[in-house]
Motif scaffolding. Sequence first.
Motif, mmCIF file in Angstrom:
data_model
loop_
_atom_site.group_PDB
_atom_site.id
_atom_site.type_symbol
_atom_site.label_atom_id
_atom_site.label_comp_id
_atom_site.label_asym_id
_atom_site.label_seq_id
_atom_site.Cartn_x
_atom_site.Cartn_y
_atom_site.Cartn_z
ATOM 1 N N GLU A 170 0.803 -1.222 0.000
ATOM 2 C CA GLU A 170 0.000 0.000 0.000
ATOM 3 C C GLU A 170 0.840 1.279 0.000
ATOM 4 O OE1 GLU A 170 -2.957 -0.791 -0.579
ATOM 5 O OE2 GLU A 170 -3.057 -2.825 0.246
ATOM 6 N N ARG A 171 2.129 1.151 -0.323
ATOM 7 C CA ARG A 171 2.981 2.337 -0.383
ATOM 8 C C ARG A 171 3.604 2.404 -1.766
ATOM 9 N NH1 ARG A 171 7.099 1.836 4.421
ATOM 10 N NH2 ARG A 171 5.895 0.041 5.106
ATOM 11 N N VAL A 172 3.809 3.615 -2.247
ATOM 12 C CA VAL A 172 4.442 3.772 -3.562
ATOM 13 C C VAL A 172 5.955 3.763 -3.387
ATOM 14 C CG1 VAL A 172 4.643 5.234 -5.600
ATOM 15 C CG2 VAL A 172 2.490 5.160 -4.338
ATOM 16 N N HIS A 173 6.625 2.925 -4.188
ATOM 17 C CA HIS A 173 8.088 2.859 -4.161
ATOM 18 C C HIS A 173 8.612 3.328 -5.510
ATOM 19 C CE1 HIS A 173 7.533 0.437 -0.562
ATOM 20 N NE2 HIS A 173 6.707 -0.331 -1.248
ATOM 21 N N SER A 174 9.531 4.286 -5.471
ATOM 22 C CA SER A 174 10.117 4.754 -6.726
ATOM 23 C C SER A 174 11.092 3.694 -7.244
ATOM 24 C CB SER A 174 10.858 6.079 -6.505
ATOM 25 O OG SER A 174 12.027 5.854 -5.752
ATOM 26 N N ARG A 175 11.445 3.799 -8.509
ATOM 27 C CA ARG A 175 12.385 2.841 -9.081
ATOM 28 C C ARG A 175 13.721 2.876 -8.354
ATOM 29 N NH1 ARG A 175 8.804 4.437 -12.617
ATOM 30 N NH2 ARG A 175 7.953 2.955 -14.126
ATOM 31 N N SER A 176 14.179 4.060 -7.981
ATOM 32 C CA SER A 176 15.487 4.142 -7.306
ATOM 33 C C SER A 176 15.410 3.549 -5.892
ATOM 34 C CB SER A 176 16.014 5.577 -7.298
ATOM 35 O OG SER A 176 15.375 6.336 -6.314
ATOM 36 N N MET A 213 -2.316 -6.986 -8.448
ATOM 37 C CA MET A 213 -1.964 -6.449 -7.126
ATOM 38 C C MET A 213 -0.774 -5.500 -7.207
ATOM 39 S SD MET A 213 -2.440 -9.816 -4.697
ATOM 40 C CE MET A 213 -1.969 -9.038 -3.137
ATOM 41 N N ILE A 214 0.024 -5.608 -8.274
ATOM 42 C CA ILE A 214 1.150 -4.691 -8.441
ATOM 43 C C ILE A 214 0.735 -3.588 -9.404
ATOM 44 C CG2 ILE A 214 3.556 -4.444 -9.169
ATOM 45 C CD1 ILE A 214 3.859 -7.406 -8.283
ATOM 46 N N GLU A 215 0.568 -2.411 -8.865
ATOM 47 C CA GLU A 215 0.068 -1.277 -9.637
ATOM 48 C C GLU A 215 1.206 -0.366 -10.075
ATOM 49 O OE1 GLU A 215 -4.240 -0.703 -7.435
ATOM 50 O OE2 GLU A 215 -2.584 0.576 -6.815
ATOM 51 N N THR A 216 1.054 0.183 -11.266
ATOM 52 C CA THR A 216 1.975 1.212 -11.719
ATOM 53 C C THR A 216 1.391 2.556 -11.300
ATOM 54 O OG1 THR A 216 2.546 -0.113 -13.642
ATOM 55 C CG2 THR A 216 3.102 2.238 -13.745
ATOM 56 N N VAL A 217 2.183 3.355 -10.620
ATOM 57 C CA VAL A 217 1.729 4.689 -10.233
ATOM 58 C C VAL A 217 2.475 5.673 -11.129
ATOM 59 C CG1 VAL A 217 1.479 6.357 -8.352
ATOM 60 C CG2 VAL A 217 1.361 3.897 -7.865
ATOM 61 N N ARG A 218 1.734 6.232 -12.049
ATOM 62 C CA ARG A 218 2.328 7.079 -13.085
ATOM 63 C C ARG A 218 3.204 8.191 -12.499
ATOM 64 N NH1 ARG A 218 0.686 7.940 -18.642
ATOM 65 N NH2 ARG A 218 -1.002 6.472 -18.344
ATOM 66 N N GLY A 219 4.417 8.251 -12.996
ATOM 67 C CA GLY A 219 5.334 9.312 -12.571
ATOM 68 C C GLY A 219 5.936 9.098 -11.190
ATOM 69 N N ALA A 220 5.565 7.997 -10.513
ATOM 70 C CA ALA A 220 6.050 7.797 -9.144
ATOM 71 C C ALA A 220 6.745 6.448 -8.941
ATOM 72 C CB ALA A 220 4.893 7.932 -8.166
ATOM 73 N N TYR A 222 5.941 2.068 -8.255
ATOM 74 C CA TYR A 222 5.048 0.911 -8.147
ATOM 75 C C TYR A 222 4.507 0.772 -6.730
ATOM 76 C CZ TYR A 222 7.032 -0.491 -12.626
ATOM 77 O OH TYR A 222 7.422 -0.523 -13.934
ATOM 78 N N ARG A 223 3.335 0.143 -6.654
ATOM 79 C CA ARG A 223 2.721 -0.091 -5.357
ATOM 80 C C ARG A 223 2.065 -1.459 -5.377
ATOM 81 N NH1 ARG A 223 -1.252 4.369 -4.317
ATOM 82 N NH2 ARG A 223 -2.200 3.520 -6.178
ATOM 83 N N MET A 224 2.217 -2.195 -4.269
ATOM 84 C CA MET A 224 1.504 -3.452 -4.152
ATOM 85 C C MET A 224 0.291 -3.217 -3.276
ATOM 86 S SD MET A 224 2.788 -7.224 -3.606
ATOM 87 C CE MET A 224 1.714 -8.440 -4.364
ATOM 88 N N THR A 225 -0.847 -3.688 -3.732
ATOM 89 C CA THR A 225 -2.078 -3.440 -2.990
ATOM 90 C C THR A 225 -2.877 -4.712 -2.788
ATOM 91 O OG1 THR A 225 -4.107 -2.158 -2.983
ATOM 92 C CG2 THR A 225 -3.267 -2.776 -5.138
ATOM 93 N N ARG A 226 -3.563 -4.772 -1.657
ATOM 94 C CA ARG A 226 -4.446 -5.907 -1.358
ATOM 95 C C ARG A 226 -5.638 -5.895 -2.305
ATOM 96 N NH1 ARG A 226 -2.820 -3.692 3.181
ATOM 97 N NH2 ARG A 226 -1.790 -4.982 4.726
ATOM 98 N N GLN A 227 -6.115 -4.676 -2.577
ATOM 99 C CA GLN A 227 -7.319 -4.533 -3.375
ATOM 100 C C GLN A 227 -6.933 -4.116 -4.777
ATOM 101 O OE1 GLN A 227 -10.334 -2.343 -1.042
ATOM 102 N NE2 GLN A 227 -10.641 -4.470 -0.446
#
Length: 234
Positions: A170-176, A213-220, A222-227
């Motif tokens: 549930e948190r966005v992680h940048s590529r770096s 469950m693995i979402e791409t967050v544009r410009g930010a 990736y995030r893994m989510t339960r929902q």
Amino acid sequence: MPTVLVVEDEAAIAELIALNLRHAGFEVTLAETADQASAAIAAELPDLVLLDWMLPGQSGVALARQWRAEERTKPLPIIMLTARADEADKVVGLDAGADDYLTKPFSTQELLARIRAVLRRRMPEALDTVVELAALTLDPGTRRVSGQGVEVKLGPTEFRLLHFFMTHPERVHSRSQLLDRVWGDHVFIEERTVDVHVKRLREALLPAGCAAMIETVRGAGYRMTRQASASSAA
Ligand code: CA
């Protein structure tokens, strides 16, 4: 195997801690002075530091402050070791950025319990605990992953990536950030590499119905989510 840097100038105490930690499955590096500790940290970030308060030269508290002030060492889990039982000193240690505090003498059981508690909070991907998130189960001990009863086959990088995602959902992680935490410190690879492995991970999760469950967050990042929402699957 979680790595621990033990910074302690009293050789007998350092050796005893190292022996007990190795016996409990940790990989241990020893440093006797602040300079040695800084050199060890510069060479490779451990999963956790046991930091003695009283060191010759620069103190453990000064070291902790310095590490907390730098981007690379900021997330480093730190447990301070000290002979002082004074409540005021404890506050100073925690203010300096220590995650926990252990007063000498302490038992091996207490030391291990505190280390595991701090790792669970700060660096859960370093532990061998089974992780569950929605329909997915990941077992670091056996390196098995399953989703809705379907076994998920993963390469070593995808496994580490999924382990990190599942322990930080549930948190966005940048590529770096992903490169630092999953590929390791001091690794110089292109951020595009992350995209390649996320793609592979999603493909591997597809038969278990968990790819979304693995979402791409544009410009930010990736995030893994339960929902997982159907729209983010692409
Ligand atoms: Ca000391």
